[in-house]
Design a protein around this motif. Structure first.
Motif, PDB file in Angstrom:
ATOM      1  N   VAL A  90       0.880  -1.168   0.000  1.00  0.00           N
ATOM      2  CA  VAL A  90       0.000   0.000   0.000  1.00  0.00           C
ATOM      3  C   VAL A  90       0.921   1.221   0.000  1.00  0.00           C
ATOM      4  O   VAL A  90       1.565   1.513   1.008  1.00  0.00           O
ATOM      5  CB  VAL A  90      -0.926   0.004   1.231  1.00  0.00           C
ATOM      6  N   PRO A  91       1.029   1.957  -1.111  1.00  0.00           N
ATOM      7  CA  PRO A  91       2.093   2.957  -1.256  1.00  0.00           C
ATOM      8  C   PRO A  91       2.073   4.099  -0.260  1.00  0.00           C
ATOM      9  O   PRO A  91       3.127   4.596   0.157  1.00  0.00           O
ATOM     10  CB  PRO A  91       1.889   3.473  -2.688  1.00  0.00           C
ATOM     11  N   GLY A  92       0.893   4.580   0.133  1.00  0.00           N
ATOM     12  CA  GLY A  92       0.845   5.705   1.065  1.00  0.00           C
ATOM     13  C   GLY A  92       1.623   6.896   0.536  1.00  0.00           C
ATOM     14  O   GLY A  92       1.466   7.305  -0.625  1.00  0.00           O
ATOM     15  N   ALA A  93       2.502   7.464   1.369  1.00  0.00           N
ATOM     16  CA  ALA A  93       3.260   8.665   1.012  1.00  0.00           C
ATOM     17  C   ALA A  93       4.174   8.445  -0.191  1.00  0.00           C
ATOM     18  O   ALA A  93       4.523   9.410  -0.889  1.00  0.00           O
ATOM     19  CB  ALA A  93       4.070   9.136   2.211  1.00  0.00           C
ATOM     20  N   ASN A  94       4.575   7.211  -0.439  1.00  0.00           N
ATOM     21  CA  ASN A  94       5.436   6.956  -1.603  1.00  0.00           C
ATOM     22  C   ASN A  94       4.789   7.440  -2.899  1.00  0.00           C
ATOM     23  O   ASN A  94       5.479   7.896  -3.812  1.00  0.00           O
ATOM     24  CB  ASN A  94       5.723   5.455  -1.729  1.00  0.00           C
ATOM     25  N   ALA A  95       3.469   7.342  -2.977  1.00  0.00           N
ATOM     26  CA  ALA A  95       2.755   7.732  -4.191  1.00  0.00           C
ATOM     27  C   ALA A  95       2.756   9.237  -4.404  1.00  0.00           C
ATOM     28  O   ALA A  95       2.387   9.712  -5.488  1.00  0.00           O
ATOM     29  CB  ALA A  95       1.317   7.212  -4.146  1.00  0.00           C
ATOM     30  N   ALA A  96       3.167  10.000  -3.398  1.00  0.00           N
ATOM     31  CA  ALA A  96       3.179  11.462  -3.508  1.00  0.00           C
ATOM     32  C   ALA A  96       4.519  12.011  -3.983  1.00  0.00           C
ATOM     33  O   ALA A  96       4.675  13.226  -4.121  1.00  0.00           O
ATOM     34  CB  ALA A  96       2.814  12.079  -2.151  1.00  0.00           C
ATOM     35  N   LEU A  97       5.514  11.146  -4.222  1.00  0.00           N
ATOM     36  CA  LEU A  97       6.816  11.629  -4.687  1.00  0.00           C
ATOM     37  C   LEU A  97       6.678  12.163  -6.111  1.00  0.00           C
ATOM     38  O   LEU A  97       6.162  11.492  -6.993  1.00  0.00           O
ATOM     39  CB  LEU A  97       7.847  10.500  -4.645  1.00  0.00           C
ATOM     40  N   THR A  98       7.166  13.392  -6.330  1.00  0.00           N
ATOM     41  CA  THR A  98       6.984  14.070  -7.607  1.00  0.00           C
ATOM     42  C   THR A  98       8.322  14.375  -8.273  1.00  0.00           C
ATOM     43  O   THR A  98       9.366  14.389  -7.615  1.00  0.00           O
ATOM     44  CB  THR A  98       6.244  15.401  -7.411  1.00  0.00           C
ATOM     45  N   PRO A  99       8.301  14.667  -9.580  1.00  0.00           N
ATOM     46  CA  PRO A  99       9.523  15.132 -10.239  1.00  0.00           C
ATOM     47  C   PRO A  99      10.099  16.381  -9.580  1.00  0.00           C
ATOM     48  O   PRO A  99      11.324  16.547  -9.523  1.00  0.00           O
ATOM     49  CB  PRO A  99       9.057  15.405 -11.671  1.00  0.00           C
ATOM     50  N   HIS A 100       9.225  17.259  -9.072  1.00  0.00           N
ATOM     51  CA  HIS A 100       9.710  18.461  -8.384  1.00  0.00           C
ATOM     52  C   HIS A 100      10.508  18.085  -7.138  1.00  0.00           C
ATOM     53  O   HIS A 100      11.557  18.683  -6.858  1.00  0.00           O
ATOM     54  CB  HIS A 100       8.542  19.369  -8.001  1.00  0.00           C
ATOM     55  N   ASP A 101      10.029  17.101  -6.375  1.00  0.00           N
ATOM     56  CA  ASP A 101      10.774  16.634  -5.197  1.00  0.00           C
ATOM     57  C   ASP A 101      12.178  16.191  -5.597  1.00  0.00           C
ATOM     58  O   ASP A 101      13.169  16.503  -4.923  1.00  0.00           O
ATOM     59  CB  ASP A 101      10.057  15.447  -4.531  1.00  0.00           C
ATOM     60  N   VAL A 102      12.238  15.442  -6.687  1.00  0.00           N
ATOM     61  CA  VAL A 102      13.521  14.924  -7.157  1.00  0.00           C
ATOM     62  C   VAL A 102      14.425  16.067  -7.616  1.00  0.00           C
ATOM     63  O   VAL A 102      15.625  16.104  -7.302  1.00  0.00           O
ATOM     64  CB  VAL A 102      13.296  13.904  -8.294  1.00  0.00           C
ATOM     65  N   THR A 103      13.859  17.020  -8.329  1.00  0.00           N
ATOM     66  CA  THR A 103      14.647  18.162  -8.797  1.00  0.00           C
ATOM     67  C   THR A 103      15.199  18.968  -7.631  1.00  0.00           C
ATOM     68  O   THR A 103      16.336  19.465  -7.684  1.00  0.00           O
ATOM     69  CB  THR A 103      13.788  19.059  -9.708  1.00  0.00           C
ATOM     70  N   GLN A 104      14.401  19.095  -6.576  1.00  0.00           N
ATOM     71  CA  GLN A 104      14.870  19.820  -5.389  1.00  0.00           C
ATOM     72  C   GLN A 104      16.099  19.147  -4.772  1.00  0.00           C
ATOM     73  O   GLN A 104      16.898  19.809  -4.104  1.00  0.00           O
ATOM     74  CB  GLN A 104      13.750  19.909  -4.351  1.00  0.00           C
ATOM     75  N   ALA A 105      16.252  17.851  -4.989  1.00  0.00           N
ATOM     76  CA  ALA A 105      17.398  17.099  -4.461  1.00  0.00           C
ATOM     77  C   ALA A 105      18.411  16.785  -5.549  1.00  0.00           C
ATOM     78  O   ALA A 105      19.191  15.837  -5.422  1.00  0.00           O
ATOM     79  CB  ALA A 105      16.905  15.816  -3.802  1.00  0.00           C
ATOM     80  N   ALA A 106      18.420  17.584  -6.618  1.00  0.00           N
ATOM     81  CA  ALA A 106      19.264  17.287  -7.782  1.00  0.00           C
ATOM     82  C   ALA A 106      20.741  17.173  -7.417  1.00  0.00           C
ATOM     83  O   ALA A 106      21.464  16.343  -7.978  1.00  0.00           O
ATOM     84  CB  ALA A 106      19.064  18.358  -8.856  1.00  0.00           C
TER      85      ALA A 106
END
Length: 273
Positions: free
Chosen positions: A111-127
């Motif tokens: 059951v993904p929960g918060a995992n399903a909320a990970l976005t490309p923007h989140d990833v870019t913020q951690a580039a």
């Protein structure tokens, strides 16, 4: 080479029930107990990479709940950088419901929960955490757009990309072609197109094969196969990030996977209180 492994992926609580045999459809069986341990393919692989000696950074999401905060603390205990593990209001921390039989074989419902909320923007913020790594390690328990963005950032920076193509799904060509190495099990290998650049296939109790190299595991007394594949992927990434030759890295990863079957759960130990 800096040896850093950056992992973009899932973080789950593994709720495990032990049974004598797996139930058939429509059948009810009695379990012998319920345990809750840290899991999720991304975090499992991050811990395995850290255990193998790599500096590790984790990018993902947990719930804005006690379980999520405890999980971040648990990762820090392994010296994993969790500055990009985000708390997610309105979403629970992801869960995996695992049934393990007396032979150590398991079935898993996530059951993904918060995992399903990970976005490309989140990833870019951690580039920066991706661009300065030696290896980017990816799986498929978080949304595909976020995985694709991580691969794009890594490819631009010349970072080696390892994709554990699990759970099995149809993948876009751009992700297949971006990956320097795909890790799949025998079942998942049936879903791969011929455009894959390099493929390592895990073979369960028979070890793993990468190209012409085959590695066999040591004999162990397996009690739970949960997370063995993640231990393999994380260990392989750590050794490749450190510059270990491929055959030696493969052998180390197979040993780690075998060892992981000798303790309950995907990660050794439990969440702190």
């Amino acid at each position: 080479m800096n040896g850093i492994v950056t992992v973009v992926g899932s973080l789950n609580l593994d709720r495990t029930i032990r049974v004598a045999t797996h139930p058939k459809p429509g059948e009810t069986v009695l379990g012998s107990g319920l345990t809750e341990r840290p899991g999720g393919k991304g975090a499992n692989q991050a811990v395995a990479a850290a255990r193998a000696g790599a500096p590790v950074r984790m990018i993902g999401r947990v719930g804005d709940d006690p379980a999520g905060r405890r999980y971040r603390d648990a990762l820090r205990h392994h010296d994993i950088d969790t500055s990009a593990v985000l708390l997610t209001p309105g979403h629970p921390t992801g869960t995996a419901h695992i049934t393990v039989d007396d032979h150590g074989e398991n079935t898993i419902t996530v059951v993904p929960g918060a995992n399903a909320a990970l976005t490309p923007h989140d990833v870019t913020q951690a580039a920066a955490a991706i661009r300065t790594a030696a290896v980017l390690l990816l799986q498929l328990e978080t949304p595909l757009p976020a995985v694709l963005q991580a691969a794009h950032l890594a490819a631009e920076a010349g970072v080696r990309i390892i994709l554990n193509a699990s759970p099995a799904t149809t993948l876009p060509d751009e992700l297949i072609q971006a990956a320097d190495l795909l890790i799949v099990n025998e079942h998942e290998s049936r879903f791969l197109p011929t455009t894959a650049r390099s493929v390592c296939v895990t073979l369960g109790a028979r070890g793993a094969q990468w190209g012409e190299d085959i590695s066999r595991p040591p004999r162990v007394e397996a009690i739970d196969t949960t997370g063995a594949g993640d231990s393999f992927a994380g260990t392989l990434a750590a050794h490749l990030a450190a510059g270990t030759p491929a055959p030696d890295a493969l052998q180390a990863a197979v040993r780690a996977a075998a060892t992981a079957t000798t303790w309950p759960g995907a990660q050794e130990g439990e969440l702190p209180p």
